[in-house]
Design a protein around this motif. Structure first.
Motif, PDB file in Angstrom:
ATOM      1  N   LYS A 238       0.840  -1.188   0.000  1.00  0.00           N
ATOM      2  CA  LYS A 238       0.000   0.000   0.000  1.00  0.00           C
ATOM      3  C   LYS A 238       0.881   1.246   0.000  1.00  0.00           C
ATOM      4  O   LYS A 238       1.832   1.346   0.766  1.00  0.00           O
ATOM      5  N   TYR A 239       0.546   2.179  -0.877  1.00  0.00           N
ATOM      6  CA  TYR A 239       1.271   3.435  -0.983  1.00  0.00           C
ATOM      7  C   TYR A 239       0.424   4.566  -0.415  1.00  0.00           C
ATOM      8  O   TYR A 239      -0.776   4.432  -0.238  1.00  0.00           O
ATOM      9  N   THR A 240       1.048   5.702  -0.185  1.00  0.00           N
ATOM     10  CA  THR A 240       0.338   6.834   0.408  1.00  0.00           C
ATOM     11  C   THR A 240      -0.672   7.451  -0.547  1.00  0.00           C
ATOM     12  O   THR A 240      -1.613   8.090  -0.123  1.00  0.00           O
ATOM     13  N   SER A 241      -0.494   7.268  -1.835  1.00  0.00           N
ATOM     14  CA  SER A 241      -1.422   7.845  -2.807  1.00  0.00           C
ATOM     15  C   SER A 241      -2.644   6.956  -3.017  1.00  0.00           C
ATOM     16  O   SER A 241      -3.261   6.983  -4.073  1.00  0.00           O
ATOM     17  N   SER A 242      -2.974   6.145  -2.036  1.00  0.00           N
ATOM     18  CA  SER A 242      -4.123   5.226  -2.040  1.00  0.00           C
ATOM     19  C   SER A 242      -4.093   4.255  -3.213  1.00  0.00           C
ATOM     20  O   SER A 242      -5.130   3.863  -3.718  1.00  0.00           O
ATOM     21  N   SER A 243      -2.902   3.866  -3.632  1.00  0.00           N
ATOM     22  CA  SER A 243      -2.779   2.836  -4.648  1.00  0.00           C
ATOM     23  C   SER A 243      -2.126   1.611  -4.014  1.00  0.00           C
ATOM     24  O   SER A 243      -1.427   1.709  -3.002  1.00  0.00           O
ATOM     25  N   VAL A 244      -2.371   0.451  -4.622  1.00  0.00           N
ATOM     26  CA  VAL A 244      -1.869  -0.811  -4.091  1.00  0.00           C
ATOM     27  C   VAL A 244      -1.156  -1.550  -5.214  1.00  0.00           C
ATOM     28  O   VAL A 244      -1.696  -1.709  -6.306  1.00  0.00           O
ATOM     29  N   SER A 245       0.048  -2.012  -4.941  1.00  0.00           N
ATOM     30  CA  SER A 245       0.818  -2.784  -5.895  1.00  0.00           C
ATOM     31  C   SER A 245       0.658  -4.271  -5.569  1.00  0.00           C
ATOM     32  O   SER A 245       0.749  -4.663  -4.405  1.00  0.00           O
ATOM     33  N   ILE A 246       0.427  -5.092  -6.590  1.00  0.00           N
ATOM     34  CA  ILE A 246       0.246  -6.535  -6.417  1.00  0.00           C
ATOM     35  C   ILE A 246       1.445  -7.242  -7.035  1.00  0.00           C
ATOM     36  O   ILE A 246       1.759  -7.024  -8.203  1.00  0.00           O
TER      37      ILE A 246
END
Length: 67
Positions: free
Chosen positions: A8-16
């Protein structure tokens, strides 16, 4: 054994990512993608499960994640 990692990143994006443990270290096998919405995240998780199933013939109790 392959596993799925969600970052989870601070820009409300999630890397899978799909990874496995080698010599007590995490080795990234494949970066599936980055999701910005909940729907994109669930779609990428399905893709990650499909990749693991095809790459290693490894089965899961839940074929696709529950939303």
């Amino acid at each position: 054994m392959y596993k799925i990692r969600q970052i989870k990143y601070t820009s409300s994006s999630v890397s899978i990512q799909v990874y496995k443990i080698e010599n007590r270290k995490r080795a990234i096998v494949r970066h599936i993608g980055t999701a910005r919405t909940q729907q994109e995240q669930s779609d990428l998780l399905v893709l990650a499960h499909d990749f693991i199933e095809k790459a290693s013939k490894q089965l899961y109790y839940l074929k696709h994640p529950i939303k």
